[in-house]
Design a protein around this motif. Structure first.
Motif, PDB file in Angstrom:
ATOM      1  N   ILE A  78     -89.626  39.881  17.531  1.00  0.00           N
ATOM      2  CA  ILE A  78     -90.016  40.058  16.133  1.00  0.00           C
ATOM      3  C   ILE A  78     -90.492  38.737  15.539  1.00  0.00           C
ATOM      4  CG2 ILE A  78     -89.211  40.743  13.846  1.00  0.00           C
ATOM      5  CD1 ILE A  78     -89.531  43.037  15.840  1.00  0.00           C
ATOM      6  N   ALA A  79     -89.831  37.627  15.898  1.00  0.00           N
ATOM      7  CA  ALA A  79     -90.255  36.311  15.403  1.00  0.00           C
ATOM      8  C   ALA A  79     -91.661  35.965  15.912  1.00  0.00           C
ATOM      9  CB  ALA A  79     -89.257  35.244  15.840  1.00  0.00           C
ATOM     10  N   ALA A  80     -91.945  36.308  17.162  1.00  0.00           N
ATOM     11  CA  ALA A  80     -93.287  36.066  17.701  1.00  0.00           C
ATOM     12  C   ALA A  80     -94.329  36.897  16.946  1.00  0.00           C
ATOM     13  CB  ALA A  80     -93.320  36.395  19.190  1.00  0.00           C
ATOM     14  N   GLY A  81     -93.978  38.138  16.616  1.00  0.00           N
ATOM     15  CA  GLY A  81     -94.886  38.971  15.831  1.00  0.00           C
ATOM     16  C   GLY A  81     -95.125  38.406  14.445  1.00  0.00           C
ATOM     17  N   TRP A  82     -94.090  37.838  13.842  1.00  0.00           N
ATOM     18  CA  TRP A  82     -94.241  37.223  12.517  1.00  0.00           C
ATOM     19  C   TRP A  82     -95.180  36.017  12.577  1.00  0.00           C
ATOM     20  CZ3 TRP A  82     -94.003  38.134   7.659  1.00  0.00           C
ATOM     21  CH2 TRP A  82     -93.897  37.102   6.731  1.00  0.00           C
ATOM     22  N   GLN A  86     -98.722  35.507  10.568  1.00  0.00           N
ATOM     23  CA  GLN A  86     -99.017  34.348   9.719  1.00  0.00           C
ATOM     24  C   GLN A  86    -100.346  33.702  10.085  1.00  0.00           C
ATOM     25  OE1 GLN A  86     -95.311  32.111  10.292  1.00  0.00           O
ATOM     26  NE2 GLN A  86     -94.776  32.498   8.142  1.00  0.00           N
ATOM     27  N   THR A  87    -100.690  33.711  11.366  1.00  0.00           N
ATOM     28  CA  THR A  87    -101.962  33.108  11.783  1.00  0.00           C
ATOM     29  C   THR A  87    -103.146  34.047  11.563  1.00  0.00           C
ATOM     30  OG1 THR A  87    -101.655  33.912  14.068  1.00  0.00           O
ATOM     31  CG2 THR A  87    -100.793  31.718  13.529  1.00  0.00           C
ATOM     32  N   GLY A  88    -102.892  35.321  11.289  1.00  0.00           N
ATOM     33  CA  GLY A  88    -103.975  36.274  11.089  1.00  0.00           C
ATOM     34  C   GLY A  88    -104.430  36.972  12.352  1.00  0.00           C
ATOM     35  N   SER A 250    -101.076  34.222  29.684  1.00  0.00           N
ATOM     36  CA  SER A 250    -100.662  32.944  29.113  1.00  0.00           C
ATOM     37  C   SER A 250     -99.156  32.741  29.155  1.00  0.00           C
ATOM     38  CB  SER A 250    -101.144  32.839  27.659  1.00  0.00           C
ATOM     39  OG  SER A 250    -102.537  33.033  27.563  1.00  0.00           O
ATOM     40  N   PHE A 251     -98.442  33.704  29.697  1.00  0.00           N
ATOM     41  CA  PHE A 251     -96.987  33.689  29.796  1.00  0.00           C
ATOM     42  C   PHE A 251     -96.327  33.578  28.418  1.00  0.00           C
ATOM     43  CE2 PHE A 251     -92.859  32.712  31.788  1.00  0.00           C
ATOM     44  CZ  PHE A 251     -92.904  33.676  32.791  1.00  0.00           C
ATOM     45  N   LEU A 252     -96.927  34.222  27.436  1.00  0.00           N
ATOM     46  CA  LEU A 252     -96.330  34.338  26.102  1.00  0.00           C
ATOM     47  C   LEU A 252     -95.619  35.691  26.033  1.00  0.00           C
ATOM     48  CD1 LEU A 252     -99.362  32.963  24.053  1.00  0.00           C
ATOM     49  CD2 LEU A 252     -97.281  31.722  24.703  1.00  0.00           C
ATOM     50  N   ILE A 253     -94.488  35.763  26.686  1.00  0.00           N
ATOM     51  CA  ILE A 253     -93.826  37.049  26.899  1.00  0.00           C
ATOM     52  C   ILE A 253     -93.378  37.709  25.589  1.00  0.00           C
ATOM     53  CG2 ILE A 253     -91.989  38.229  28.141  1.00  0.00           C
ATOM     54  CD1 ILE A 253     -94.220  37.019  29.875  1.00  0.00           C
ATOM     55  N   PRO A 254     -92.804  36.985  24.617  1.00  0.00           N
ATOM     56  CA  PRO A 254     -92.441  37.661  23.357  1.00  0.00           C
ATOM     57  C   PRO A 254     -93.634  38.312  22.664  1.00  0.00           C
ATOM     58  CG  PRO A 254     -91.330  35.545  23.509  1.00  0.00           C
ATOM     59  CD  PRO A 254     -92.321  35.593  24.621  1.00  0.00           C
ATOM     60  N   GLN A 255     -94.793  37.643  22.684  1.00  0.00           N
ATOM     61  CA  GLN A 255     -95.989  38.243  22.089  1.00  0.00           C
ATOM     62  C   GLN A 255     -96.426  39.490  22.850  1.00  0.00           C
ATOM     63  OE1 GLN A 255     -99.198  35.500  21.506  1.00  0.00           O
ATOM     64  NE2 GLN A 255     -97.956  34.040  20.328  1.00  0.00           N
ATOM     65  N   MET A 256     -96.275  39.463  24.156  1.00  0.00           N
ATOM     66  CA  MET A 256     -96.631  40.629  24.959  1.00  0.00           C
ATOM     67  C   MET A 256     -95.787  41.842  24.562  1.00  0.00           C
ATOM     68  SD  MET A 256     -96.282  41.185  29.075  1.00  0.00           S
ATOM     69  CE  MET A 256     -94.522  41.511  28.923  1.00  0.00           C
ATOM     70  N   TYR A 257     -94.477  41.633  24.429  1.00  0.00           N
ATOM     71  CA  TYR A 257     -93.609  42.748  24.036  1.00  0.00           C
ATOM     72  C   TYR A 257     -93.897  43.206  22.615  1.00  0.00           C
ATOM     73  CZ  TYR A 257     -90.686  42.513  28.214  1.00  0.00           C
ATOM     74  OH  TYR A 257     -90.233  42.569  29.511  1.00  0.00           O
ATOM     75  N   GLY A 259     -96.820  43.227  21.205  1.00  0.00           N
ATOM     76  CA  GLY A 259     -98.006  44.071  21.310  1.00  0.00           C
ATOM     77  C   GLY A 259     -97.659  45.483  21.753  1.00  0.00           C
ATOM     78  N   ILE A 260     -96.736  45.598  22.694  1.00  0.00           N
ATOM     79  CA  ILE A 260     -96.297  46.924  23.147  1.00  0.00           C
ATOM     80  C   ILE A 260     -95.618  47.678  22.008  1.00  0.00           C
ATOM     81  CG2 ILE A 260     -94.779  48.132  24.755  1.00  0.00           C
ATOM     82  CD1 ILE A 260     -95.206  45.777  26.697  1.00  0.00           C
ATOM     83  N   LEU A 261     -94.764  46.976  21.257  1.00  0.00           N
ATOM     84  CA  LEU A 261     -94.107  47.608  20.103  1.00  0.00           C
ATOM     85  C   LEU A 261     -95.130  48.028  19.058  1.00  0.00           C
ATOM     86  CD1 LEU A 261     -90.955  45.360  19.542  1.00  0.00           C
ATOM     87  CD2 LEU A 261     -91.036  47.656  20.514  1.00  0.00           C
ATOM     88  N   GLY A 262     -96.168  47.217  18.873  1.00  0.00           N
ATOM     89  CA  GLY A 262     -97.207  47.570  17.909  1.00  0.00           C
ATOM     90  C   GLY A 262     -97.917  48.862  18.271  1.00  0.00           C
TER      91      GLY A 262
END
Length: 290
Positions: A78-82, A86-88, A250-257, A259-262
């Protein structure tokens, strides 16, 4: 027996209670609070399994049951999604996916539902197109993705066309089945009462077929998201599918998850909107008892 005594006995027989003193039980604020509390309690009861799964997701990586590198805690996702919001970047990806999915889905509904009604109503047309429909519906949309990209490029047209193609078959098959399953006695009764072909279609065929048609529409919405995400993973610079595959590379795993939640949230929102439309268009249908 006096009239006052009779009134007292009637009130006791009907279980009438004495009115509450003051504002107790009559305050609008108290009623709202009780209503909200009942709603939250009902939501909590229905969502108990989901809450338990999210709690397990949060706890398992933190207690070392699962490697947090490959499955980070839910709060980190959730923090990665936030941060994306913020970056748009999140807005760009969600808007791109929604535009593609809604465009393809709405075009498919506008084209395929009337075609399905015509095929179901006119048997000769159905016999003529039957083999073509069987061949196309048994060809997986994802197998045709390279073909659509070769013919239409990697731009928006190929992705929207893929969504239209994937939505077409659940819509078409359910619409045809809906028309063919209309009770023949209803059709015969309407014709006996002198209904014209237009009246027969509007007053009998279409209302009776709507429940099954909406089943096809909801299946088509799920197919739209599935195929869209796959097409965005292959050739796109924005979208939730692109976010997922780019985060993995890019191995940004929190962002990957996230995206799946989105994608899951968008699918649930689509389904809720379609359920509301179904209830509105079929107000004549009795509500099943809980």
């Amino acid at each position: 027996m006096s009239s006052l005594e009779m009134l007292t006995l009637l009130e006791l027989a009907h279980g009438r209670r004495e009115p509450l003193s003051g504002a107790e039980g009559r305050s609008p604020v108290a009623k709202v609070i009780r209503s909200v509390a009942r709603g939250l309690a009902g939501f909590g009861h229905r969502s108990l399994l989901l809450i338990a799964l999210l709690a397990l997701w949060e706890a398992a990586p933190r207690f070392g049951l699962i490697d947090p590198v490959f499955l980070p805690p839910f709060s980190e996702v959730i923090a990665a999604g936030w941060q994306l919001a913020q970056t748009g970047e999140l807005y760009d990806d969600v808007s791109a996916s929604l535009l593609r999915a809604l465009s393809g889905f709405l075009i498919s509904v506008a084209l395929i539902v009337p075609l399905g009604l015509a095929i179901g109503w006119y048997s000769r047309l159905g016999n003529l197109l039957n083999q073509f429909i069987e061949i196309c519906r048994n060809t997986a949309p994802l197998a045709l993705l390279p073909v659509f990209i070769l013919l239409l490029g990697i731009g928006e047209l190929s992705k929207i066309t893929m969504v239209i193609y994937s939505c077409a078959w659940p819509l078409l098959l359910n619409t045809i089945a809906a028309v063919k399953q209309v009770d023949p006695l209803l059709i015969k009764s309407a014709r006996t009462m002198g209904a014209s072909p237009q009246q027969l279609f509007r007053k009998v065929i279409l209302p009776a077929a709507l429940p099954t048609i909406f089943v096809g529409i909801r299946l088509a919405s799920a197919s739209a998201m599935l195929v869209l995400v796959a097409s965005e993973m292959v050739g796109a610079k924005a979208g939730l599918g692109y976010l997922i595959i780019n985060s993995q590379y890019s191995f940004l795993i929190p962002q990957m998850y996230f995206g799946i939640l989105g994608i899951t949230v968008i699918g649930l929102a689509f389904n809720a909107v379609l359920e509301a439309l179904e209830r509105r268009f079929m107000r004549w249908k009795p509500v099943a008892a809980a």
